[in-house]
Each structure stands twice: as C-alpha cells, then as structure tokens.
Scaffold this motif. Structure first.
Motif, PDB file in Angstrom:
ATOM      1  N   ASP A   1      17.473  45.237  24.798  1.00 38.44           N
ATOM      2  CA  ASP A   1      17.266  46.189  25.899  1.00 38.44           C
ATOM      3  C   ASP A   1      16.881  45.420  27.158  1.00 38.44           C
ATOM      4  OD1 ASP A   1      16.690  48.199  27.591  1.00 38.44           O
ATOM      5  OD2 ASP A   1      15.033  49.039  26.416  1.00 38.44           O
TER       6      ASP A   1
ATOM      7  N   ASN B   1      15.934  46.370  29.928  1.00 34.09           N
ATOM      8  CA  ASN B   1      14.745  46.865  30.638  1.00 34.09           C
ATOM      9  C   ASN B   1      13.500  46.040  30.357  1.00 34.09           C
ATOM     10  OD1 ASN B   1      15.763  49.125  32.107  1.00 34.09           O
ATOM     11  ND2 ASN B   1      16.143  50.079  30.110  1.00 34.09           N
ATOM     12  N   LYS B   2      13.413  45.540  29.123  1.00 32.73           N
ATOM     13  CA  LYS B   2      12.239  44.745  28.747  1.00 32.73           C
ATOM     14  C   LYS B   2      12.108  43.517  29.637  1.00 32.73           C
ATOM     15  CE  LYS B   2      12.065  45.651  23.783  1.00 32.73           C
ATOM     16  NZ  LYS B   2      12.324  44.955  22.499  1.00 32.73           N
TER      17      LYS B   2
ATOM     18  N   VAL C   1      13.516  43.120  32.596  1.00 36.44           N
ATOM     19  CA  VAL C   1      13.308  43.536  33.985  1.00 36.44           C
ATOM     20  C   VAL C   1      11.832  43.865  34.220  1.00 36.44           C
ATOM     21  CG1 VAL C   1      13.883  45.255  35.743  1.00 36.44           C
ATOM     22  CG2 VAL C   1      15.667  44.340  34.225  1.00 36.44           C
ATOM     23  N   ARG C   2      11.237  44.569  33.254  1.00 38.22           N
ATOM     24  CA  ARG C   2       9.816  44.917  33.400  1.00 38.22           C
ATOM     25  C   ARG C   2       8.943  43.670  33.434  1.00 38.22           C
ATOM     26  NH1 ARG C   2      10.415  48.840  29.082  1.00 38.22           N
ATOM     27  NH2 ARG C   2      11.508  50.539  30.131  1.00 38.22           N
ATOM     28  N   MET C   3       9.277  42.722  32.574  1.00 35.90           N
ATOM     29  CA  MET C   3       8.505  41.487  32.535  1.00 35.90           C
ATOM     30  C   MET C   3       8.635  40.746  33.855  1.00 35.90           C
ATOM     31  SD  MET C   3       9.130  37.954  32.021  1.00 35.90           S
ATOM     32  CE  MET C   3      10.581  37.734  30.998  1.00 35.90           C
TER      33      MET C   3
ATOM     34  N   ALA D   1       9.361  41.954  36.702  1.00 36.31           N
ATOM     35  CA  ALA D   1       8.796  42.715  37.808  1.00 36.31           C
ATOM     36  C   ALA D   1       7.337  42.326  38.067  1.00 36.31           C
ATOM     37  CB  ALA D   1       8.901  44.215  37.512  1.00 36.31           C
ATOM     38  N   THR D   2       6.678  41.809  37.050  1.00 36.75           N
ATOM     39  CA  THR D   2       5.281  41.435  37.225  1.00 36.75           C
ATOM     40  C   THR D   2       5.155  40.062  37.865  1.00 36.75           C
ATOM     41  OG1 THR D   2       5.168  40.395  35.061  1.00 36.75           O
ATOM     42  CG2 THR D   2       4.637  42.741  35.157  1.00 36.75           C
TER      43      THR D   2
END
Lengths: 265, 294
Positions: B259, B261-262, B264-266, B268-269
């Motif tokens: 996925d 998104n995982k 991308v979320r990581m 993003a930080t």
C-alpha cells in the motif's frame, strides 16, 4: 542417405590417401621381389644366421620367403598393421567427431534417430574400407603379376589379401565401441596408434613364443598370412571369433549410443 | 493447447545438479522467456526437450508427445538455435543450409534465399571464414528454414550487432504471428522484456517463478528515491514492503511493494528536498528474485 553421403565426402581425402599409400607400399615391397628371388640362396643364408626367435617374431619362414606368395605373406603383415590403424581411426572418429567438432547439436536436433545416425555412419565407414581394399587388391594383384616369374596363385593371393578387410572390420568395431564409451576423445590418432601397436606387439610376442593362448588376444593373429599361404585355409575358430566379435561390438555401440547424453560444448 | 509441457523434470550429471523438479508449460502461439543466471539449468532443460540428454526423472511433452519416445517426429517441427554455433569444416554456407534442409521432407530453398536476404548473409562463402556474428546468422537461418512450429533459442543474440538483433527479433515476431511458438532462453533481461509474453525464472536448477511479463512489471513494485535536508533515522524506513534500501548521503532509495499510502504517510513526516517514484525495470525485479533465493 544425406548423412551417409555427407560422411563419405568427409572421409574422401583420407580414404584416397590411405588407399594410395597402401597400394604404393605393396608396389614398393613387391618390386624388390625379383632382386630377392635372384639371390635367394644368399639371402636365406643371411637370415639363417639370425636367432630363430627373431625370425618367428617377424613371421619369416625360411622355406617360403623366396616364393612369391611366401614373400607376399611376409610383407603383408606390415600392410595389415597400416590397415588396422586406418580402421581403428575410422571407428573411433565416426561418432566422436561430431562432439569434437561441436556439430553434434546440429545433427542430433534434426528429425533423425540415433540408430539412423549410427547406421548411416557405419555404412559410410564400410564403404570407405571396401574402397580401400578394392584399391589395394587391384594394385597388389597388378604388381604380383608384373614381378611374378610364374603365374600368380590367384586364390592364395586373394585369400591372404582379403584378410585385411576382416582385421579392419575388427578394429573398426573396436574403435566404435571405445568411442561410445568415452565421454570425449580429444585426438583420435594417438588412441588408435597406441591401441593398434599394442595389439601388434602382442602379435610379435605370440609369434615369437608360439603361445597359443596369446593368439586369441590380438586380431593380427586371427588370419596369419604365413599359415594361409601354407595351408590355403583359414582357421575356423578365428573366423567364428571374428564373426561373433564384430556384430557384438557394433550392436553394443548402437545400444550405448542410444542411451548416451550428448553434452553441451 | 500447450505446446511444451514439462513435468517434474530432474537431471543429474552423475552427482552434479543439472535441474531439479522443473515443471512449466508453454502455450501454443506464445513467446515464452526462460531466464536465469549462468549455470542455472536453462541449457539442461532445453537439451532434454531436444532429446540430446535424458532426464533422470520426470518427463516432458512437446506437441502432446513425449520428447524422448517421439523425439525424431517432434523435431521435424522444431527449429533450434544453440548459443554457440560450429559447423562442419570446409563447407560453404549454402552447402550447410542445403544439408540442414535435407533432413526435412520439404523444399526449403526459397525460404533459405529469403532469410539470407533479410539477414544479409552471403551463401557462397565458406563457414570457416565467417565472423562470429555471421556464423550466428547461419545458425538462425538453419533454425528457421523449415518453418518450424516451435522455435527454441538458447541465448541467441550474442555476437549480433544491435541492427541485426532487431532484424532477428522482427523475424521471430513474424514467425510468431504466423503461429510459431517460441521458447527463448536468455540472461539478457531487456530482450526478454521486449519479446516475451511470459517468463519462467530458473535458479540453481529450480523454477523460482512462472509469471506474465506484464504482471511482473505491475506487481506493485515502486522504486522510490528521496533526498532529505537531513538524513532521518534508518529505522523510519522499516515499514513492511520496503526492500533493497540503500542510503547514500542524504539520498535514500528503496523498492516498495504494498500500500503506497504507508510510504507517503511516512515521508510526509520528513523534510524532503526532492523525490522520484517510478516503476522499476525488470532487471531490478529479477535481481531481486535471484538474491532472495541465494
């Protein structure tokens, strides 16, 4: 048929060379006969000075060396030796050549069975031997007629000469058998020279010692030209042995070759 | 219908491993790639199919017939191009091709002319005098002159210049369009990627995977490359699906499957100066297979 013709073409040069060499050798040897016959008494006297074992080893019979067929029988042992080398080389190279020249992949991925390959190559080898023998016989007979003082004993001449073909068949079958056992034969000539000379040395030992058992070990004793010119017949036991060995070795070669892995280059 | 069916094929050379328990099928009309590093067992498999060597256990069928029992009959419809070509000494190109054609019960002379023209091959020259690339061309014509239904190629392109390679591939594609099935063994991934519909990957004698090229390419692998203002703790990247992570200064690159998104979320930080995300090429995917099994 295509493989057979291809093989014949491949062995054309070497067949011509062998035939011409054998014919040339016998013509050279026999052309010395008239000189020898003229002074046969002196010659025999010299020979008589040699130890008996040496005369035996080289198959020299003092009683008959002065006769045309006797001298021919003596000379013929060398012809047989050369013929043996030709046949052994032929047998060894028939099948192993494809692996050595790296053409096995080409030939064996064609729609052809292994049996068909062996049959085609074997027929070509047989043809080569027949041509060689025909050439030799013609040249041999011509020179004997030329140098012979009386009529040449055609039957004896033929009986002795044709044994080259028999001995060649033995060596060819042997070579074929060795070649299917070996994974790869890098060079044919050393193997065939070594083997044939080994048998020739056994032949000399066997003659020199009159050892009856040794005779079975070497094809050169199977058709002893001296005996043939004296008795005008072949020895049954050796005829049978030849008739058994040649087909058996060929049959075994077929079977083994059918099971053999054709390795990558 | 399957043109090739390989069923638990195993071959040992004495005690040396050739292939172990190889099974896969090639469907009629497809171009099938067979790929693996040197010594993996590609040639062993192919040589068994051609009846040059005998399997220790298992079997293989071509056109529905056992490739050992019906070898000669099957080979009537097979064209084979080995990786190295050596032909009888002293033969001219034309002689060899005619000899080759004489094994098939049909007139191939027209096809020989056509192929020689396409590949720019001089039929009157002696094979001994040819360069490696030109010998290879003789091999190609020899393999295709009887218009086989199955074409088997063992690392065929070595020695051919790029232009010839292209012509050769066009020939193969043309034969394929006419209905021929192709089995192409290679360790050059780009040519497999270009030509093949499906591939089998072999390693250390065993089939690792049989997959469609398109599936392999879209198997959700993404290659990420990020440049940071300051390299974060490597632990940040230990998410499920991250593989082949390499960190070079402020640049981190890795393969990701799963996925997106995982990731991308990581990311993003973090403070990112630049980012690339792309489909990996096949080479990377294959390297990945090889290494994982090692």
């Amino acid at each position: 048929m295509n493989v057979f013709l291809r093989e014949l073409r491949m062995y054309r040069a070497s067949t011509i060379t062998w035939t011409v060499s054998l014919a040339g050798t016998i013509m050279l040897f026999m052309s010395m006969y008239p000189a020898l016959a003229r002074e046969i008494d002196d010659f025999v006297q010299i020979l008589a000075g040699f130890p008996e074992v040496v005369l035996k080893a080289f198959s020299i019979s003092l009683d008959t060396i002065g006769l045309l067929t006797g001298y021919y029988a003596y000379v013929f042992t060398f012809i047989m030796l050369a013929g043996g080398i030709q046949a052994m080389s032929l047998g060894l190279s028939l099948l192993s050549k494809e692996s050595r020249d790296k053409t096995a992949d080409f030939l064996m991925t064609k729609p052809i069975t292994r049996n068909e390959i062996v049959t085609a190559k074997l027929s070509a080898a047989l043809t080569v031997l027949l041509i060689t023998n025909a050439g030799y016989l013609t040249a041999g007979y011509a020179i004997c007629r030329l140098v012979g003082t009386s009529d040449v004993n055609l039957k004896l001449f033929f009986m002795i000469s044709i044994t080259m073909l028999f001995v060649q068949l033995i060596f060819m079958a042997l070579g074929l058998l060795v070649s299917v056992f070996a994974r790869k034969i890098k060079n044919v000539l050393p193997v065939s020279l070594g083997t044939v000379f080994a048998f020739y040395i056994i032949n000399i030992l066997s003659s020199a010692t009159d050892d009856a058992k040794l005779r079975y070990l070497t094809p050169f004793q199977y058709f002893d030209p001296n005996r043939i010119q004296m008795t005008a017949q072949y020895e049954t036991v050796f005829v049978v042995l030849t008739a058994l060995f040649v087909p058996a070795a060929i049959l075994a070669s077929y079977i083994i070759y059918n099971k053999k892995d054709i390795h990558a280059l | 219908m399957n043109v090739i069916e390989i069923d638990h094929l195993t071959k040992y050379y004495g005690k040396t491993r050739g292939i172990i328990d190889v099974s896969f099928s090639v469907e009629g009309g497809e171009i099938f790639g067979f790929i693996g590093p040197n010594g993996a067992g590609k040639s062993t498999t192919i040589r068994t199919l051609l009846g040059l060597i005998y399997p220790t256990s298992g079997s293989a069928k071509i056109f529905g017939k056992d490739c050992i029992a019906h070898g000669p009959e099957i080979r009537r419809q097979i064209g084979y191009l080995p990786s190295e070509v050596f032909y009888y000494d002293g033969m001219k190109v034309g002689d060899l091709l005619r000899y080759s054609a004489s094994f098939y019960r049909k007139d191939c002379s027209k096809r020989i002319q056509e192929l020689a023209e396409v590949l720019d091959l001089d039929l009157t020259r002696k094979i001994d005098d040819l360069s490696y690339g030109n010998k290879k061309k003789v091999g190609i014509v020899q393999g295709l002159l009887h218009e086989p239904k199955l074409i088997i190629l063992d690392e065929p392109t070595g020695g051919l210049d790029p232009l010839m390679q292209q012509k050769f591939f066009d020939l193969l594609l043309e034969e394929n369009k006419k209905g021929a099935t192709v089995l192409l063994s290679s360790h050059i991934l780009s040519e497999v990627q270009r030509l093949c519909d499906r591939v089998a990957i072999i390693k250390d004698g065993r089939i690792v995977k049989v997959e469609k090229i398109s599936t392999l390419k879209e198997s959700n692998y993404k290659r990420f490359k990020c440049e940071f203002t300051a390299m974060p703790d490597a632990n940040m990247f230990s998410i499920d699906g991250v593989e082949n992570l390499t960190i070079d200064g402020n640049v981190a690159s890795f393969l990701f499957r799963g996925d997106v998104n995982k990731v991308v979320r990581m990311l993003a930080t973090l403070d990112i100066t630049d980012i690339w995300a792309a489909d990996p090429d096949l080479e990377e995917i294959f390297m990945h297979y090889y290494e994982k099994e090692a």
